[in-house]
Design an enzyme around this catalytic site. Structure first.
Site, mmCIF file in Angstrom:
data_model
loop_
_atom_site.group_PDB
_atom_site.id
_atom_site.type_symbol
_atom_site.label_atom_id
_atom_site.label_comp_id
_atom_site.label_asym_id
_atom_site.label_seq_id
_atom_site.Cartn_x
_atom_site.Cartn_y
_atom_site.Cartn_z
ATOM 1 N N ASP A 61 -0.797 -4.630 21.717
ATOM 2 C CA ASP A 61 0.581 -4.178 21.519
ATOM 3 C C ASP A 61 1.519 -4.995 22.406
ATOM 4 O OD1 ASP A 61 2.997 -2.687 21.311
ATOM 5 O OD2 ASP A 61 1.858 -0.906 20.828
ATOM 6 N N SER A 111 6.937 -1.243 16.750
ATOM 7 C CA SER A 111 5.492 -1.076 16.531
ATOM 8 C C SER A 111 5.157 -0.300 15.269
ATOM 9 C CB SER A 111 4.861 -0.371 17.736
ATOM 10 O OG SER A 111 4.954 -1.164 18.889
ATOM 11 N N HIS A 172 0.344 7.423 18.452
ATOM 12 C CA HIS A 172 1.291 6.328 18.641
ATOM 13 C C HIS A 172 1.398 5.492 17.362
ATOM 14 C CE1 HIS A 172 2.316 2.138 19.956
ATOM 15 N NE2 HIS A 172 3.225 2.798 20.642
ATOM 16 N N GLU A 235 -7.186 19.254 32.009
ATOM 17 C CA GLU A 235 -7.213 18.403 33.199
ATOM 18 C C GLU A 235 -6.066 18.711 34.147
ATOM 19 O OE1 GLU A 235 -7.580 13.608 34.285
ATOM 20 O OE2 GLU A 235 -7.382 14.278 32.203
ATOM 21 N N PHE A 289 -8.353 11.909 26.116
ATOM 22 C CA PHE A 289 -8.579 11.904 27.557
ATOM 23 C C PHE A 289 -7.315 12.075 28.391
ATOM 24 C CE2 PHE A 289 -11.843 9.374 25.393
ATOM 25 C CZ PHE A 289 -12.958 10.140 25.705
ATOM 26 N N GLU A 290 -6.167 12.120 27.759
ATOM 27 C CA GLU A 290 -4.920 12.381 28.465
ATOM 28 C C GLU A 290 -3.994 13.168 27.539
ATOM 29 O OE1 GLU A 290 -3.819 11.845 31.527
ATOM 30 O OE2 GLU A 290 -5.621 10.802 32.246
ATOM 31 N N ASP A 361 1.345 -6.831 17.351
ATOM 32 C CA ASP A 361 2.369 -6.312 16.456
ATOM 33 C C ASP A 361 3.678 -7.074 16.612
ATOM 34 O OD1 ASP A 361 2.559 -5.308 19.029
ATOM 35 O OD2 ASP A 361 2.887 -3.227 18.430
ATOM 36 N N HIS A 362 3.979 -7.465 17.835
ATOM 37 C CA HIS A 362 5.210 -8.173 18.149
ATOM 38 C C HIS A 362 5.033 -8.778 19.530
ATOM 39 C CE1 HIS A 362 5.993 -4.871 20.893
ATOM 40 N NE2 HIS A 362 5.737 -4.026 19.895
ATOM 41 N N HIS A 436 11.549 -5.809 22.633
ATOM 42 C CA HIS A 436 10.568 -6.666 21.987
ATOM 43 C C HIS A 436 11.166 -8.049 21.757
ATOM 44 C CE1 HIS A 436 8.580 -2.848 20.089
ATOM 45 N NE2 HIS A 436 8.417 -2.916 21.405
#
Length: 975
Positions: A61, A111, A172, A235, A289-290, A361-362, A436
């Site tokens: 990315d 993106s 995302h 967590e 995981f987050e 992607d860019h 970007h």
């Protein structure tokens, strides 16, 4: 790893302990041997034309070419090396292409739209996912009927296992493009949807993750979007900002698990659980995981979170159990970790049945330069100070949060500052978030049908090429055999749609437009056959300072000069079928100059900064180190083989770029004897102009630089205020003519300015020919030789593009680049691709970028539609450093439509067509270029190459086939 390579790495580690290059790099034998090994690999490279069982798509990315180059150095320095010579895993991929990243409504994309392109094969509008450009951002009712489907979806429909691995949230834009159809990339959960969108039937991205496509492996962050509002995070149970936020009270993790009962599905949220997963008994795995994005590797909790390499390995081991194969998408924001994941994936798969593609992607408005020496810490300071006597970082952003003033001046920096975890690299325009970039990004490919990735392609082509390689819909009738035979050229029975006269806003909104465009490119790729004959003629076009960002900006500018939006335009060099990337560092400099690079691409040996036609054993300005360290150029070798040779430049013909073809000097600035001391002359060194006339018998010399050819008493014929500069009283033009009195039309010298020729924007067409006119004249003279010719052409992106960038004047630089491309096109009309190898490349880049999220068709030299943090506009074209930096009354000046640095260190592109052009592939040292060209023409030291020349009958037959193919492609029937 071979014993030789292991020994080489150990030697490098030992010899580079001081941060510099190894002594072996000073020897021509080192670079010649390296080029021979690369040539051998090129000649032995198998063309894998069978079907891909597995497909892995790695997405970096924001990973522009400058980021890849910087990451290569960083990885090497992390291993104790100087860094520039390091080889990334993606560098070993044999096939490289460039991808045009604009989206339908933006010149600089995001993106989401890019994900739709490389996943689904259709360009889209900014901020939309999995939808054609008929969908309008945030307008839910434009979703339905405009859905487009990804390669992941098509792979699943064919029975393959599929997976997504990312270090971002799995919702995302990059991974979501594989499964979601949304008019907003930000609708992560239903809490983000407007009530009107919910009433109209739109669903959030997290819901689509578990309901749209049956995805076998999902690993990354984003668990808060999967659980009901108020659900404590396992967590971070006391954190209110990390709780679940779903208003519909659904637990999507349970939805996913319940849909897979009986299929050995597991959900994990920490590393201990992840490590306990038995891949032999697990068919489906979700690991979140987050709560949102995963942490950067430097801050990763190694107890709680697996690394990207560990997630990649787990995913492949689970997915590879399917006998029908798999599709795996991996998206990362950290390039070094991405490369480690690529390396691990290669160890777990076989190139014989797995197509692996790495792309971005860019890009970002990220550059690095600053006259840095070899081995300079990539996060370090440049060795020179700015005009304000303050240091600056070698890594620079054209805009972003790194812009600071302290009492009306730039912030002072120390080496301690830049290694602080909180430090942000310097930026030229203050923005909350850096934008970007708009330039092309690289595609690296290996495995079955990887040769489909070549040249310059639309980003939407990526999905089509992968689908074709695996015979996925719409290419299910593709006759590719799993075991190695292919009859694929007859597969494309489609015909083309004529879109002449339609505006892009109409035609590009229809997915058919992009499908047809991709199929046309596939047809070209599949019909492409390497020309393995000997090259009679060689043309090397050198765009001095023409980095990839300059190529892209020139493409846009060319189109806009023709009344188009620009982004969709095609440069002449874009049509060259073969593409590679070139590593530009000098032996002693991380950021190269035009002299050291010219020695590399003309003589095949990397050299020291500022030296010409000499190995790195020579030291700058030291005459005593010249003798015995001379290296021969490909121009010289061509002349020795009986070919005619020529040099054309819009700079002075004694400029570093052309001078490396004929001179051997430890100082690029010794244009005439005026620049040399009596002691230097007495020691045996000669100036560059003298060597132009005496070293090699050059048939055509066209450009600037006449003042260096005449005595200081000689008044310039065009400017009475200018005189020659020579102190030795020698008239070098007369000497050159006297040697050639009997040759009226076989030799031509034309010197049209005392120094460099004028910029194209300022050229007097009455007195000075254009670059195109000079090249046409040169080719018409040189091609009379039945043995063929070698022609070196420098300009537009070369001589004057470079100078335009140095002055921080993008308009001059880009106009030169457009003229350069016209020259390339005209040379193509005057020669035959059957017997002429044409190569286009650059010596180095510049710290030039363009970004700012500008709309489609925005003037590439215009201003941004948005404002910086200081409430002022900024130009789309930006330099990381240079004379454009201003502070007025303690602030950055505003800009408007009337307002129109150092070199960069990243890789540059090599475009090639003609005989043996396929030797240009992958990522190569810059010194590889003349070796490949010499081999193609069977020049010394490859005079025994045993390549056959084209016969006249073959040429006639090829021309007939080309005509018939052209006629076929011209058919305009709808699919």
């Amino acid at each position: 790893m071979s014993v030789f390579l292991l020994l080489l790495l150990l030697l490098q580690r030992a010899d580079c302990s001081d941060g510099g290059a190894g002594d072996w790099e000073k020897e021509p034998h080192y670079w010649n041997s390296q080029a021979r090994r690369a040539l051998h690999s090129s000649l032995m490279m198998p063309l894998r034309t069978h079907r891909a069982k597995n497909i892995i798509l790695f997405l970096g990315d924001g990973m522009g070419v400058s980021t890849v180059s910087a990451a290569r150095i960083l990885r090497g320095q992390m291993e104790g090396l100087s860094g520039e010579e390091t080889i990334l895993a993606m560098d070993t991929f044999p096939h490289v292409a460039l991808s045009k990243t604009y989206c339908v409504d933006r010149q600089v994309s995001d993106s989401a739209s890019t994900a739709t392109a490389y996943h689904c094969g259709v360009k889209a509008n900014a901020k939309t996912l999995g939808l054609s450009a008929k969908a309008v951002v945030y307008q839910c009712n434009t979703t339905f009927g405009n859905e487009v489907f990804s390669v992941l979806h098509r792979a699943k429909a064919q029975g393959k296992s599929v997976g997504i691995v990312t270090t971002t949230r799995v919702q995302h834009a990059s991974p979501a493009g594989a499964y979601a159809h949304s008019v907003s990339r930000s609708w992560y959960s239903d809490a983000d949807l407007p009530s009107s969108a919910i009433l109209q039937g739109c669903t959030d991205i997290a819901t689509q993750l578990v309901t749209n496509t049956d995805i076998d492996v999902i690993l990354g962050g984003g668990r808060m979007y999967m659980t009901p509002e108020g659900t404590p995070d396992p967590e971070y149970p006391s954190s209110s900002s990390r709780k679940g936020d779903r208003k519909d009270k659904r637990n999507l993790i349970n939805v996913w698990l319940n849909a897979r009962k009986g299929r050995n599905a597991q959900y994990v949220w920490n590393k201990e659980q992840f490590n306990a997963v038995n891949v032999k008994t697990t068919d489906c795995l979700m690991g979140l995981f987050e709560p949102k994005d995963m942490k950067f590797e430097a801050f990763r909790n190694r107890t709680n979170d697996p690394s990207i390499v560990e997630m990649t390995e787990k995913a492949i081991r689970i997915l590879s159990k399917n006998p029908k194969g798999f599709f795996l998408f991996l998206a990362l924001t950290e390039t070094v970790m991405l490369d480690r994941a690529i390396q691990r994936a290669a160890e777990l798969t076989h190139e014989s049945d797995t197509l692996t593609v790495v792309t971005a992607d860019h890009s970002h408005v990220f550059t690095f330069g600053g006259n840095t020496p070899r081995g300079n810490p990539i996060f370090g300071l440049a060795t020179k100070l700015g005009e304000d006597d303050l240091p600056f970082t070698s890594i620079l952003y054209a805009n972003g949060p790194g812009y600071t003033h302290v009492n009306g001046s730039r912030e002072n920096l120390t080496a301690v500052d830049i290694f602080d975890d909180e430090y942000m690299q310097q930026a030229a325009v203050p923005l909350e978030i850096e934008t970007h970039g708009g330039e092309d990004v690289a595609i690296y490919a290996k495995g079955p049908m990887a040769h489909l990735f070549h040249g310059v392609q639309e980003q939407s082509y990526v999905a089509h090429a992968m689908a074709y390689a695996a015979c996925l819909e719409p290419y299910t009738n593709c006759p590719l055999d799993l075991h190695g035979t292919a009859g694929c050229r007859n597969m494309l029975s489609w015909t083309l749609v004529s879109t002449a006269g339609l505006f892009w806003l109409v035609e590009e909104q229809d997915p058919i437009f992009w499908h047809v465009k991709a199929k046309e490119a596939l047809h070209t790729s599949l019909s492409m056959k390497p020309n393995t004959h000997q090259a009679k003629n060689l043309i090397l076009f050198l765009g001095d300072g023409m980095g990839i960002s300059t190529v892209t900006a020139a493409r846009v500018m060319k189109g806009q000069m023709e009344g188009k939006t620009g982004e969709e335009s095609i440069l002449a060099m874009d049509t060259y079928p073969y593409l590679a990337l070139s590593k530009t560092y000098n032996v002693d400099q991380q950021m190269p100059d035009s002299a050291g690079t010219a020695t590399a691409y003309l003589c095949g040996v990397k050299a020291n900064y500022g030296t010409l036609g000499l190995s790195a054993a020579a030291r700058r300005k030291d005459c005593s180190t010249v003798k015995g360290n001379e290296v021969k150029s490909i121009l010289h070798r061509a002349k020795m083989a009986g070919k005619s040779v020529g040099v054309v430049s819009t700079a002075r013909v004694q400029h570093a770029s052309p001078a490396a073809s004929y001179s051997h000097t430890p100082e690029r600035g010794w244009y005439s004897d005026k620049e040399m001391s009596p002691e230097l002359i007495a020691s045996g060194c000669t100036d560059i102009a003298y060597q132009l006339v005496h070293n090699t018998d050059i048939n055509v010399i066209l450009g600037g630089g006449r003042q260096y050819m005449f005595p200081k008493e000689t008044v310039d014929p065009e400017y009475s205020s200018v005189s020659g500069s020579r102190l030795d009283k020698t008239d070098l033009v007369k000497e050159w003519l006297d040697k050639r009195k009997e040759d009226d039309t076989d030799y031509l010298m034309g010197l049209f300015e005392p120094k460099d020729t004028r910029y194209e924007l300022e050229r007097n067409p009455t007195t000075d020919p254009s670059l195109t006119e000079m090249v046409e004249k040169a080719i018409k003279i040189l091609r009379k030789n039945p043995n063929g010719f070698f022609l070196f052409v420098e300009d537009n992106v070369s001589g004057r593009i470079d100078h335009g960038h140095h002055a921080g004047q993008a308009k001059y630089a880009l106009t030169e680049a457009v003229e350069f491309d016209r020259t390339i096109a005209r040379a193509g009309e005057l020669t035959s691709e059957l017997d002429t190898l044409s190569v286009v490349t650059a010596d180095h880049s510049h710290v030039f970028s363009f970004g700012g999220y500008s709309y489609r068709g925005n003037p590439v030299l215009g201003i941004s539609y948005s404002k910086g943090e200081d409430g002022k506009k900024f130009t789309n074209a930006l330099y990381g450093n240079g004379p454009g930096y201003q502070i007025v009354n303690g602030a950055r000046p505003d800009v408007n439509e009337t307002i129109s640095k150092t070199h960069g260190s990243e890789d540059v592109a090599i475009f090639a067509k003609g005989p043996m052009a396929h030797l240009f592939h992958g990522v190569q040292e810059q010194s590889y270029i003349p070796h490949a060209m010499a081999y193609a023409a069977c020049l010394e030291p490859y005079s025994e190459c045993h390549l056959e020349s084209y016969s006249s009958s073959e040429s006639l037959r090829f021309s007939l086939v080309a005509f018939l193919l052209s006629a076929l492609v011209s058919v305009t029937t709808l699919i």
